[in-house]
Design a protein around this motif. Structure first.
Motif, PDB file in Angstrom:
ATOM      1  N   LYS A  16      62.252  39.074   6.473  1.00 51.94           N
ATOM      2  CA  LYS A  16      63.196  38.552   7.475  1.00 51.94           C
ATOM      3  C   LYS A  16      65.027  38.862   6.893  1.00 51.94           C
ATOM      4  CE  LYS A  16      64.214  34.174   9.871  1.00 51.94           C
ATOM      5  NZ  LYS A  16      63.922  32.885   9.973  1.00 51.94           N
ATOM      6  N   LYS A  17      64.484  39.140   5.768  1.00 53.02           N
ATOM      7  CA  LYS A  17      66.485  38.441   5.225  1.00 53.02           C
ATOM      8  C   LYS A  17      66.970  40.053   5.082  1.00 53.02           C
ATOM      9  CE  LYS A  17      65.046  38.967   0.566  1.00 53.02           C
ATOM     10  NZ  LYS A  17      65.827  38.867  -1.058  1.00 53.02           N
ATOM     11  N   TYR A  18      65.757  41.465   4.476  1.00 50.41           N
ATOM     12  CA  TYR A  18      66.761  42.459   5.202  1.00 50.41           C
ATOM     13  C   TYR A  18      66.548  43.017   6.601  1.00 50.41           C
ATOM     14  CZ  TYR A  18      66.278  42.852  -0.117  1.00 50.41           C
ATOM     15  OH  TYR A  18      66.224  42.572  -0.761  1.00 50.41           O
ATOM     16  N   ARG A  19      65.988  42.421   7.227  1.00 49.72           N
ATOM     17  CA  ARG A  19      66.324  43.027   8.832  1.00 49.72           C
ATOM     18  C   ARG A  19      67.198  42.434   9.775  1.00 49.72           C
ATOM     19  NH1 ARG A  19      60.289  41.817   8.809  1.00 49.72           N
ATOM     20  NH2 ARG A  19      60.941  39.610   9.618  1.00 49.72           N
ATOM     21  N   ARG A  20      67.958  40.627   8.867  1.00 45.73           N
ATOM     22  CA  ARG A  20      68.679  40.072   9.363  1.00 45.73           C
ATOM     23  C   ARG A  20      69.883  41.345   8.475  1.00 45.73           C
ATOM     24  NH1 ARG A  20      68.198  35.522  11.257  1.00 45.73           N
ATOM     25  NH2 ARG A  20      65.479  36.244  12.991  1.00 45.73           N
ATOM     26  N   LEU A  24      68.630  45.950  11.444  1.00 39.63           N
ATOM     27  CA  LEU A  24      66.953  46.916  11.794  1.00 39.63           C
ATOM     28  C   LEU A  24      66.191  45.979  12.211  1.00 39.63           C
ATOM     29  CD1 LEU A  24      68.370  50.044  10.255  1.00 39.63           C
ATOM     30  CD2 LEU A  24      68.694  49.211  12.592  1.00 39.63           C
ATOM     31  N   PHE A  25      64.850  46.745  13.315  1.00 38.77           N
ATOM     32  CA  PHE A  25      63.713  45.967  12.722  1.00 38.77           C
ATOM     33  C   PHE A  25      62.410  47.349  12.980  1.00 38.77           C
ATOM     34  CE2 PHE A  25      64.286  45.757  17.928  1.00 38.77           C
ATOM     35  CZ  PHE A  25      62.692  46.364  17.824  1.00 38.77           C
ATOM     36  N   VAL A  26      61.396  47.537  12.625  1.00 35.79           N
ATOM     37  CA  VAL A  26      60.515  48.737  12.947  1.00 35.79           C
ATOM     38  C   VAL A  26      59.016  48.419  13.811  1.00 35.79           C
ATOM     39  CG1 VAL A  26      58.768  49.860  11.339  1.00 35.79           C
ATOM     40  CG2 VAL A  26      60.822  49.312  10.471  1.00 35.79           C
ATOM     41  N   ALA A  27      59.504  49.587  14.594  1.00 38.51           N
ATOM     42  CA  ALA A  27      57.948  50.003  15.669  1.00 38.51           C
ATOM     43  C   ALA A  27      57.237  50.680  15.147  1.00 38.51           C
ATOM     44  CB  ALA A  27      58.551  49.771  17.440  1.00 38.51           C
ATOM     45  N   PRO A  93      67.493  48.230  16.877  1.00 34.04           N
ATOM     46  CA  PRO A  93      68.534  47.186  16.567  1.00 34.04           C
ATOM     47  C   PRO A  93      68.278  46.252  16.689  1.00 34.04           C
ATOM     48  CG  PRO A  93      69.381  48.621  18.903  1.00 34.04           C
ATOM     49  CD  PRO A  93      68.355  49.245  17.535  1.00 34.04           C
ATOM     50  N   LEU A  94      68.296  45.101  14.780  1.00 35.73           N
ATOM     51  CA  LEU A  94      67.600  43.866  16.253  1.00 35.73           C
ATOM     52  C   LEU A  94      69.038  43.363  17.093  1.00 35.73           C
ATOM     53  CD1 LEU A  94      65.773  42.519  14.526  1.00 35.73           C
ATOM     54  CD2 LEU A  94      67.845  40.859  13.414  1.00 35.73           C
ATOM     55  N   PRO A  95      68.056  42.235  17.666  1.00 34.31           N
ATOM     56  CA  PRO A  95      69.414  41.720  19.252  1.00 34.31           C
ATOM     57  C   PRO A  95      69.616  41.059  18.633  1.00 34.31           C
ATOM     58  CG  PRO A  95      66.487  42.013  19.540  1.00 34.31           C
ATOM     59  CD  PRO A  95      66.647  42.704  18.231  1.00 34.31           C
ATOM     60  N   THR A  96      70.840  40.419  18.886  1.00 40.41           N
ATOM     61  CA  THR A  96      71.931  40.119  18.037  1.00 40.41           C
ATOM     62  C   THR A  96      72.536  38.491  18.920  1.00 40.41           C
ATOM     63  OG1 THR A  96      73.579  40.490  19.860  1.00 40.41           O
ATOM     64  CG2 THR A  96      73.822  41.389  18.322  1.00 40.41           C
ATOM     65  N   ILE A 139      60.587  33.442  25.959  1.00 38.14           N
ATOM     66  CA  ILE A 139      60.021  32.693  24.764  1.00 38.14           C
ATOM     67  C   ILE A 139      61.349  31.784  24.031  1.00 38.14           C
ATOM     68  CG2 ILE A 139      58.906  32.076  23.016  1.00 38.14           C
ATOM     69  CD1 ILE A 139      57.041  34.329  24.393  1.00 38.14           C
ATOM     70  N   ILE A 140      61.283  30.703  24.623  1.00 45.02           N
ATOM     71  CA  ILE A 140      62.084  29.700  22.995  1.00 45.02           C
ATOM     72  C   ILE A 140      60.956  29.215  21.513  1.00 45.02           C
ATOM     73  CG2 ILE A 140      63.657  28.022  23.196  1.00 45.02           C
ATOM     74  CD1 ILE A 140      64.785  29.706  24.938  1.00 45.02           C
ATOM     75  N   CYS A 141      61.871  30.121  21.235  1.00 47.91           N
ATOM     76  CA  CYS A 141      61.125  29.255  19.441  1.00 47.91           C
ATOM     77  C   CYS A 141      61.780  28.448  19.020  1.00 47.91           C
ATOM     78  CB  CYS A 141      61.225  30.929  18.372  1.00 47.91           C
ATOM     79  SG  CYS A 141      60.195  32.234  19.469  1.00 47.91           S
ATOM     80  N   SER A 142      61.373  27.617  18.291  1.00 50.99           N
ATOM     81  CA  SER A 142      61.454  27.012  16.773  1.00 50.99           C
ATOM     82  C   SER A 142      62.269  27.987  15.837  1.00 50.99           C
ATOM     83  CB  SER A 142      60.818  25.664  16.124  1.00 50.99           C
ATOM     84  OG  SER A 142      59.881  26.702  15.744  1.00 50.99           O
ATOM     85  N   ARG A 143      62.626  27.828  14.470  1.00 45.12           N
ATOM     86  CA  ARG A 143      63.594  28.456  13.682  1.00 45.12           C
ATOM     87  C   ARG A 143      62.203  28.828  13.295  1.00 45.12           C
ATOM     88  NH1 ARG A 143      68.610  26.086  14.465  1.00 45.12           N
ATOM     89  NH2 ARG A 143      70.339  27.589  15.422  1.00 45.12           N
ATOM     90  N   ASP A 144      61.329  27.302  12.766  1.00 43.71           N
ATOM     91  CA  ASP A 144      60.226  27.545  11.036  1.00 43.71           C
ATOM     92  C   ASP A 144      59.420  28.647  12.133  1.00 43.71           C
ATOM     93  OD1 ASP A 144      60.068  25.679  13.515  1.00 43.71           O
ATOM     94  OD2 ASP A 144      58.730  24.363  12.048  1.00 43.71           O
ATOM     95  N   THR A 145      59.470  29.081  13.497  1.00 42.01           N
ATOM     96  CA  THR A 145      58.401  30.309  13.680  1.00 42.01           C
ATOM     97  C   THR A 145      58.153  31.487  13.385  1.00 42.01           C
ATOM     98  OG1 THR A 145      57.996  28.836  16.367  1.00 42.01           O
ATOM     99  CG2 THR A 145      57.855  31.121  16.083  1.00 42.01           C
ATOM    100  N   ALA A 146      57.337  31.692  12.861  1.00 39.62           N
ATOM    101  CA  ALA A 146      56.998  33.038  12.705  1.00 39.62           C
ATOM    102  C   ALA A 146      58.476  33.908  13.675  1.00 39.62           C
ATOM    103  CB  ALA A 146      55.628  33.757  12.749  1.00 39.62           C
ATOM    104  N   ASP A 147      58.430  35.070  12.153  1.00 36.37           N
ATOM    105  CA  ASP A 147      60.216  35.308  13.044  1.00 36.37           C
ATOM    106  C   ASP A 147      58.922  37.192  14.160  1.00 36.37           C
ATOM    107  OD1 ASP A 147      62.370  37.895  13.559  1.00 36.37           O
ATOM    108  OD2 ASP A 147      62.317  38.342  11.854  1.00 36.37           O
ATOM    109  N   ALA A 148      59.549  37.353  15.523  1.00 35.23           N
ATOM    110  CA  ALA A 148      58.619  38.227  16.468  1.00 35.23           C
ATOM    111  C   ALA A 148      59.378  39.392  15.822  1.00 35.23           C
ATOM    112  CB  ALA A 148      60.021  37.574  17.667  1.00 35.23           C
ATOM    113  N   PHE A 149      60.128  39.876  15.053  1.00 36.78           N
ATOM    114  CA  PHE A 149      60.921  41.341  14.888  1.00 36.78           C
ATOM    115  C   PHE A 149      59.862  41.632  13.262  1.00 36.78           C
ATOM    116  CE2 PHE A 149      63.089  40.161  18.237  1.00 36.78           C
ATOM    117  CZ  PHE A 149      63.725  40.862  18.856  1.00 36.78           C
TER     118      PHE A 149
END
Length: 260
Positions: A16-20, A24-27, A93-96, A139-149
């Protein structure tokens, strides 16, 4: 030949830290990459010649001026997060707006899913796919929910992540910001049988909780409609609970069932 620096970059996006950091994220795979490209431009496409022959040009479905790295199947295997790579990997690109300071949607006319501490990547990916199927676009996620990306989550969505708006925020503050009278539904062990309830099927928030602990205490106090998915027949020994993604499917299906 794919460079060591590019290999290092792609592999780092598992975290996650490197995606931020990279934004970028991978598909991976023609289906997921193709669905995402219908809504956003990739930063890079890494593809085999077989994929490029099938989809033409840079391998981009309608994508113009995309940077493309042609690789062999063995090279793709070195960078892929899949057990069986699928011809193409792309960096998007990771959504801002993943973590806005304030995610207010008080006038939202449709159903919204809210994930309160859902931590398994497979569950989050499946829930995103379910939201897409049942026409829930936020979808609204709490900050401790797994990273969707994360790569595993993106893959589990099977392309649905391209069509579902995902927001990470303080879920308690967000619930408190909703317009007065907005129904907030949650599944609880002491809830009422969902099949005997009158549901507002076209508006409100459906909260799904953590796999082990359910909905948190703070969020539970904001629930206005306490629901329960009953076992059949009730009262007999059975499984302790349902998987959160399966429960989400049952609840969404009930909300979308036409009123009789």
């Amino acid at each position: 030949m794919i460079s060591k620096n590019l290999i290092k970059l792609i592999r780092s996006l598992d975290q996650k830290k490197y995606r931020r950091q990279e934004g970028l994220f991978v598909a991976e795979g023609p289906k997921v990459v193709g669905d995402l490209m219908a809504t956003m431009q990739p930063e890079l496409i890494v593809a085999t010649e077989e994929y490029l022959r099938e989809y033409g040009g840079t391998g981009a479905r309608g994508c113009k001026n995309c940077k493309c790295e042609v690789v062999t199947a063995d090279e793709l295997r070195r960078i892929s997060f899949l057990q069986h790579p699928q011809q193409v990997l792309a960096l998007f690109p990771l959504p801002t707006n993943l973590v806005p300071s304030n995610a207010r949607t008080p006038a939202h006319p449709n159903l919204i899913l809210a994930l309160d501490g859902v931590q398994d990547p497979g569950n989050v990916g499946t829930i995103i796919r379910l939201a897409d199927w049942f026409g829930i676009d936020t979808i609204i996620c709490s900050r401790d929910t797994a990273d969707a990306f994360a790569p595993k989550v993106v893959q589990a969505t099977m392309g649905s992540i391209a069509r579902v708006h995902i927001i990470y925020t303080d879920i308690v503050e967000w619930l408190d910001s909703l317009a007065e009278g907005t129904p907030v539904y949650g599944t609880l062990l002491d809830g009422d049988n969902i099949y005997s309830q009158s549901l507002q099927r076209d508006r409100g928030v459906i909260v799904m909780g953590n796999e082990g602990n359910g909905i948190s205490t703070a969020v539970r106090s904001r629930i206005t409609h306490r629901l329960r998915i009953p076992s059949f027949p009730e009262g007999r020994p059975t499984a302790e609970s349902l998987n959160v993604a399966i429960a989400t499917a049952i609840i969404c299906s009930e909300f979308r069932r036409p009123s009789l």
